[in-house]
Design a protein around this motif. Structure first.
Motif, PDB file in Angstrom:
ATOM      1  N   THR B 219      41.424  13.245  15.635  1.00 33.55           N
ATOM      2  CA  THR B 219      41.449  11.954  14.928  1.00 33.55           C
ATOM      3  C   THR B 219      42.849  11.689  14.380  1.00 33.55           C
ATOM      4  O   THR B 219      43.416  10.614  14.586  1.00 33.55           O
ATOM      5  N   CYS B 220      43.406  12.701  13.681  1.00 30.57           N
ATOM      6  CA  CYS B 220      44.749  12.525  13.119  1.00 30.57           C
ATOM      7  C   CYS B 220      45.764  12.323  14.241  1.00 30.57           C
ATOM      8  O   CYS B 220      46.678  11.498  14.125  1.00 30.57           O
ATOM      9  N   GLY B 221      45.609  13.081  15.324  1.00 27.01           N
ATOM     10  CA  GLY B 221      46.562  12.984  16.440  1.00 27.01           C
ATOM     11  C   GLY B 221      46.563  11.592  17.046  1.00 27.01           C
ATOM     12  O   GLY B 221      47.619  11.016  17.303  1.00 27.01           O
ATOM     13  N   ILE B 222      45.377  11.048  17.268  1.00 24.58           N
ATOM     14  CA  ILE B 222      45.292   9.711  17.871  1.00 24.58           C
ATOM     15  C   ILE B 222      45.889   8.683  16.917  1.00 24.58           C
ATOM     16  O   ILE B 222      46.654   7.803  17.316  1.00 24.58           O
ATOM     17  N   ALA B 223      45.538   8.820  15.609  1.00 25.99           N
ATOM     18  CA  ALA B 223      46.047   7.859  14.628  1.00 25.99           C
ATOM     19  C   ALA B 223      47.571   7.931  14.557  1.00 25.99           C
ATOM     20  O   ALA B 223      48.253   6.904  14.516  1.00 25.99           O
ATOM     21  N   LEU B 224      48.101   9.151  14.585  1.00 25.98           N
ATOM     22  CA  LEU B 224      49.552   9.321  14.513  1.00 25.98           C
ATOM     23  C   LEU B 224      50.215   8.707  15.748  1.00 25.98           C
ATOM     24  O   LEU B 224      51.264   8.057  15.655  1.00 25.98           O
ATOM     25  N   GLY B 225      49.581   8.886  16.913  1.00 24.16           N
ATOM     26  CA  GLY B 225      50.119   8.314  18.147  1.00 24.16           C
ATOM     27  C   GLY B 225      50.116   6.795  18.080  1.00 24.16           C
ATOM     28  O   GLY B 225      51.078   6.133  18.477  1.00 24.16           O
ATOM     29  N   SER B 226      49.038   6.260  17.552  1.00 25.73           N
ATOM     30  CA  SER B 226      48.924   4.806  17.453  1.00 25.73           C
ATOM     31  C   SER B 226      49.952   4.269  16.458  1.00 25.73           C
ATOM     32  O   SER B 226      50.620   3.263  16.708  1.00 25.73           O
ATOM     33  N   TRP B 227      50.115   4.970  15.355  1.00 30.34           N
ATOM     34  CA  TRP B 227      51.089   4.559  14.338  1.00 30.34           C
ATOM     35  C   TRP B 227      52.492   4.628  14.927  1.00 30.34           C
ATOM     36  O   TRP B 227      53.325   3.749  14.717  1.00 30.34           O
ATOM     37  N   GLU B 245      46.747   6.981  26.181  1.00 35.08           N
ATOM     38  CA  GLU B 245      45.942   6.770  24.980  1.00 35.08           C
ATOM     39  C   GLU B 245      44.468   6.987  25.292  1.00 35.08           C
ATOM     40  O   GLU B 245      43.743   7.617  24.528  1.00 35.08           O
ATOM     41  N   ASN B 246      44.028   6.462  26.445  1.00 36.37           N
ATOM     42  CA  ASN B 246      42.631   6.639  26.819  1.00 36.37           C
ATOM     43  C   ASN B 246      42.301   8.107  27.022  1.00 36.37           C
ATOM     44  O   ASN B 246      41.204   8.547  26.700  1.00 36.37           O
ATOM     45  N   ALA B 247      43.270   8.857  27.549  1.00 36.02           N
ATOM     46  CA  ALA B 247      43.035  10.287  27.776  1.00 36.02           C
ATOM     47  C   ALA B 247      42.727  10.992  26.467  1.00 36.02           C
ATOM     48  O   ALA B 247      42.042  12.006  26.462  1.00 36.02           O
ATOM     49  N   SER B 248      43.229  10.473  25.345  1.00 32.68           N
ATOM     50  CA  SER B 248      42.889  11.098  24.066  1.00 32.68           C
ATOM     51  C   SER B 248      41.636  10.475  23.473  1.00 32.68           C
ATOM     52  O   SER B 248      40.912  11.125  22.732  1.00 32.68           O
ATOM     53  N   LEU B 249      41.374   9.218  23.802  1.00 31.65           N
ATOM     54  CA  LEU B 249      40.204   8.545  23.231  1.00 31.65           C
ATOM     55  C   LEU B 249      38.908   9.067  23.860  1.00 31.65           C
ATOM     56  O   LEU B 249      37.896   9.208  23.168  1.00 31.65           O
ATOM     57  N   LEU B 366      36.316   5.614  30.430  1.00 28.74           N
ATOM     58  CA  LEU B 366      36.580   6.476  31.591  1.00 28.74           C
ATOM     59  C   LEU B 366      36.650   5.634  32.863  1.00 28.74           C
ATOM     60  O   LEU B 366      37.563   5.779  33.679  1.00 28.74           O
ATOM     61  N   THR B 367      35.686   4.716  33.000  1.00 23.45           N
ATOM     62  CA  THR B 367      35.668   3.854  34.185  1.00 23.45           C
ATOM     63  C   THR B 367      36.945   3.021  34.265  1.00 23.45           C
ATOM     64  O   THR B 367      37.604   2.973  35.305  1.00 23.45           O
ATOM     65  N   GLY B 368      37.277   2.390  33.137  1.00 19.19           N
ATOM     66  CA  GLY B 368      38.467   1.537  33.139  1.00 19.19           C
ATOM     67  C   GLY B 368      39.728   2.310  33.462  1.00 19.19           C
ATOM     68  O   GLY B 368      40.636   1.791  34.112  1.00 19.19           O
ATOM     69  N   THR B 369      39.784   3.563  33.004  1.00 18.31           N
ATOM     70  CA  THR B 369      40.989   4.359  33.231  1.00 18.31           C
ATOM     71  C   THR B 369      41.065   4.842  34.682  1.00 18.31           C
ATOM     72  O   THR B 369      42.134   4.859  35.279  1.00 18.31           O
ATOM     73  N   MET B 370      39.909   5.239  35.234  1.00 19.02           N
ATOM     74  CA  MET B 370      39.927   5.844  36.564  1.00 19.02           C
ATOM     75  C   MET B 370      39.757   4.826  37.688  1.00 19.02           C
ATOM     76  O   MET B 370      39.947   5.152  38.848  1.00 19.02           O
ATOM     77  N   TYR B 371      39.376   3.606  37.333  1.00 18.19           N
ATOM     78  CA  TYR B 371      39.121   2.603  38.364  1.00 18.19           C
ATOM     79  C   TYR B 371      40.337   2.327  39.243  1.00 18.19           C
ATOM     80  O   TYR B 371      40.214   2.381  40.472  1.00 18.19           O
ATOM     81  N   PRO B 372      41.540   2.072  38.648  1.00 20.27           N
ATOM     82  CA  PRO B 372      42.671   1.744  39.518  1.00 20.27           C
ATOM     83  C   PRO B 372      42.978   2.814  40.566  1.00 20.27           C
ATOM     84  O   PRO B 372      43.024   2.483  41.757  1.00 20.27           O
TER      85      PRO B 372
END
Lengths: 188, 661
Positions: B219-227, B245-249, B366-372
């Protein structure tokens, strides 16, 4: 839960493995394609190349003259279509490159989701590389073209075929060189 | 000599990790106490060896040893000391080493904190962690050796990506990786349970703290990345639905589901197979996400150097870890006994709903990330999937979660009725209605209004949950206070974490009202945005340690009173011919004033500057909410049950129960 038969249970528990297996095979094919050069995940927009331009008719955007798909098909020389917007910083960044590119190929601009007065102000400030400028106020035409963002450019051959598609600004040397390589091959 | 020492220590760690895999697992299978007893020592030994190896790499970076290829490519003499150290994990090779180091820390933590675990389970968990670690250490040694030498050694390094020279990003990878790698522990517990063929309440109780700990870090890692992307990339955005970002979400979503379903295993001994699958799935997502990004399959703006050959090794490793554990799952999960029944309206039912919704969001992302890449593989044509898809598909799934979050913690176990729960929540409902009225008047758009209402609802109902439990205002304050102290910490932690979600949602609602403006103005001109007057008072050039900066001064006034003077700048780095923008942010916690300087045109007094000015209401709340969530998790970790009660109960259970089937 007790109604599920043992064989059915076994089948259900194997589904995750099957899913992971399929994904694994696909990834392996992608990786081998990448090293063989047949698969490039970064080449997102290549498929636009080779297609015929969509039909459209757009109003003029000051200080230029608007155009339609018919006008574009009737050209005898290649034309670079450049989608831009006044709210887009990379569009400002690529302006210098476009101004020098103007000497090599005719550039027609389409203002994407932009208020006409803002787009006009932008062109007045940043310089005008465009021969003709149209306004796609609502971004409908951009959808038909398959634009994913601004700036984005398409090279159109006489007759209306898209022969090259680049996403991102021309201030990036790679995009500019890619376009120049294509231009060199096209009979002007 | 030093880099060779580091490589030797790495090889030693790999060897110990192999022993750590084989000896305890064999020992647990043959019930050989001596072999099982080797596990903790080996785990700690592996950690020591890796720490020496990592220390050698840091030493090489600090002493500017450019004969090491990795240091020559990523460091430079002129680089500040802090970034020399943090730069060690800012590149592919170093980050894999850090990854392995954190995995070793997890193994050693299980060895240290898991003294009360049954010997066989502990041996198996440590053994499995050792196996995963051995794989990554081999990967490090064979395809991404951070200690490779080059000859002749260059006089100076090539510097490092200036974008990475930032304190936020310097500490982002270790925190994020701890989150990713932390899920290896629940994974190891799940695999061990499959080997043993038994899952029970105590298993759920052991898995939960490890899951919560990993979840807090993620949680902290994702928030820090977003910040970081908010204040460094300078686009005013905070989440771009980028593959990285999705890979962490994705693991965060499935990990959140795991954290909740483990509660059901602990309390009611049901949802066992599902929880095992989630534990395997979460770590699998952590692994595949990060490593698919490395292999270059996913198209990202944050790309590491791509190398398909490296990708093949990674894929083999993933096949071994994920394929192996899922094969074990397919083989052993059917024999696990299923637990008790419950009515759909019950705490269990609510937690199932939570899992269904969270996993649906996870599937969408996952779908949105892997679709392309899949489209391009199957049909030869690619489509970019972006924000519109993710927004349209995730928001309708997130809204019921937010609505249920208020009710679910108060619903009783087994069988319940909703009406009494809602009766407790009358005050929260009124507050939510007030929030709805205020936001209806103040905000534009359906979604922001709904989000603001739900945010207040979540915070208010979380507070109500605690207030009801301690009978606030129904007994004397001192009695309530005593009840508060007696309340399980996990209940308080859950309420805090849920309130944190509310804070984040409120921040998102606020950010949807953000205003921004791009202007090109000469010095002295004033612009109006969001009730503030922004005046460009000057621009000057300043030299920095390894760059030169163009610094603007923007005076911001409100009704004539000076609010702040901000100094956004643009740095041109000498070594890499690269520029970065340094955003200037002034915050009063209710809104951020955010300024960026872009290009300049012309010379002298006629020169004009491109400025981007943003007014971002409630922006800090998005990350503060994540911090509150993590604090809730930490609070829940301090629960007495986790520390003391679990092992005792297991020993009592164990005395009457057969150990394996």
């Amino acid at each position: 839960m007790s109604e599920i038969s043992p064989s059915r249970r076994r089948f259900l528990m194997a589904i995750p493995l099957a899913g992971a297996g399929i994904a694994g095979v696909a990834f392996w094919k992608m990786l081998s394609g990448m090293s063989a050069g047949s698969f490039d995940p970064h080449d997102i927009h290549a498929p636009a190349a080779g297609r015929v331009i969509p039909d459209f008719d757009l109003p003029a955007q000051a200080p230029g003259e608007g155009f339609s798909s018919t006008d574009l098909r009737q050209q005898t020389k290649p034309v670079l279509i450049n989608f831009f917007a006044s709210w887009c910083i990379p569009c400002i960044a690529e302006m210098d490159a476009l101004l020098s590119l103007k000497k090599e190929v005719e550039i027609w601009g389409i203002a994407y989701k932009d208020k006409p007065e803002n787009a006009e102000g932008f062109i007045t400030r940043a310089g005008n590389p465009y021969t003709r400028i149209a306004s796609d106020r609502e971004g409908r035409v951009a959808i038909d073209w398959g634009v994913s963002g601004v700036p984005e450019s398409f090279l159109i051959a006489p007759g209306g075929h898209i022969i090259w598609h680049g996403a991102g600004g021309f201030d990036n040397g790679n995009t500019l060189n890619a376009l120049k390589a294509v231009l060199a091959k096209v009979p002007a | 000599m030093n880099p060779e020492l580091g490589r030797f220590a790495l090889a030693l760690a790999c060897t110990i990790a192999l022993a750590q895999t084989i000896l305890p697992l064999a020992g647990a299978q043959r019930r050989d106490v001596r072999l099982m007893a080797a596990a903790p020592g080996l785990a700690i030994g592996q950690l020591l060896a890796l720490a020496v190896s990592f220390g050698c790499l840091i030493y090489a970076a600090v002493t500017n040893d450019f004969s090491v290829a990795n240091i020559a490519e990523n460091s430079a003499v002129a680089k500040p000391l802090l970034y020399k150290i943090t730069g060690v994990w800012g590149n592919h090779e170093g980050s894999v080493l850090l990854w392995a180091l954190i995995l070793a820390v997890c193994g050693a933590a299980v060895a240290g904190f898991g003294r009360n675990l049954p010997a066989a389970l502990r041996a198996r968990v440590i053994g499995i962690l050792g196996g995963v670690a051995a794989g990554f250490e081999l990967f490090c040694l064979i395809t991404s050796d951070p200690f490779d030498r080059i000859w002749p050694a260059p006089m100076d390094g090539q510097g490092m990506n200036p974008l990475l020279q930032d304190p936020g990003l310097a500490f982002h990878p270790p925190i994020l990786y701890t989150g990713y790698v932390g899920f290896a522990v629940p994974f190891a517990f799940a695999v061990a349970a499959l080997i043993e063929g038994r899952v029970d309440a105590t298993w759920g109780r052991w898995v939960r703290p490890w899951t919560v700990a990993a979840w807090c870090f993620l949680t902290c890692g994702i928030a820090l990345g977003s910040w970081w992307s908010y204040y460094v990339l300078g686009w005013g955005g905070y989440w771009f639905w980028d593959p990285v970002e999705n890979a962490s979400l994705i693991p965060w979503l499935s990990g959140t589901a795991l954290m909740h379903s483990a509660i059901v295993v602990e309390k009611r001994e049901t949802l066992k197979i599902w929880t095992i699958l989630l534990a395997i799935g979460t770590f699998s997502f952590s692994l595949s996400g990060t490593f698919l990004v490395r292999s270059g399959i996913l198209n990202s703006v944050h790309a590491f150097a791509n190398d398909p050959a490296r990708g093949v090794f990674i894929l083999g490793l993933l096949a071994l870890v994920i394929g192996g554990s899922l094969t074990l799952f397919a083989w052993r999960a059917p024999i696990l006994t299923t637990g008790g029944l419950f009515s759909p309206v019950s705490r269990e039912g609510m937690l199932v709903l939570n899992n269904v919704l969270l996993c649906s969001i996870c599937a969408v992302v996952l779908t949105g990330t892997m679709y392309p890449p899949f489209m391009s593989l199957l049909f030869g044509r690619t489509i970019s999937v972006g924000k519109p898809f993710f927004d349209a598909a995730t928001i309708p799934l997130a809204i019921p979660i937010f609505a249920l979050m208020g009710i679910a913690p108060m619903v009783p176990w087994k069988r319940a009725r909703i009406a009494p729960v809602l009766r407790h929540l009358w005050l929260a409902s009124i507050l939510a209605l007030v929030a709805f009225a205020i936001s209806f008047w103040g905000l534009s758009g359906v979604l922001p209004i709904l989000s603001a209402t739900l945010a207040v609802w979540i915070v208010a109902s979380s507070a109500t949950d605690i207030a009801t439990r301690i009978a606030l205002f129904r007994t004397s304050p001192s009695q309530s206070f005593r009840r508060l102290l007696a309340l399980p910490r996990s209940a308080i932690g859950a309420a805090i974490a849920h309130a944190g979600v509310g804070v984040t949602v409120l921040g998102l609602a606020g950010m949807s009202q953000a205003q921004h403006k791009i202007v090109e103005i000469p010095i002295g001109q004033t612009e109006h945005l969001a009730g503030y007057d922004w005046t460009l008072t000057g621009v000057k050039t300043e030299p920095g340690p390894n760059y030169t900066a163009l610094v603007a001064s923007i005076e911001i006034r409100r009704n004539g009173h000076l609010v702040t003077v901000m100094h956004p700048s643009k740095r041109s780095f000498n070594t890499q011919n690269q520029t970065t923008t340094e955003v200037s942010i002034h915050t009063n916690l209710l809104a951020d004033l955010y300024g960026v300087i872009g290009d300049s045109h012309g010379e002298g007094p006629a020169a004009t500057y491109v400025l981007r000015l943003h007014w971002n209401p409630l922006a800090p709340w998005m990350w503060l909410g994540a911090l509150v969530m993590a604090i809730g998790g930490v609070f829940s970790l301090s629960d007495r049950r986790i520390r003391i009660a679990a092992p005792r109960r297991y020993q009592a259970d164990n005395a009457t129960m057969e150990t394996t089937r």
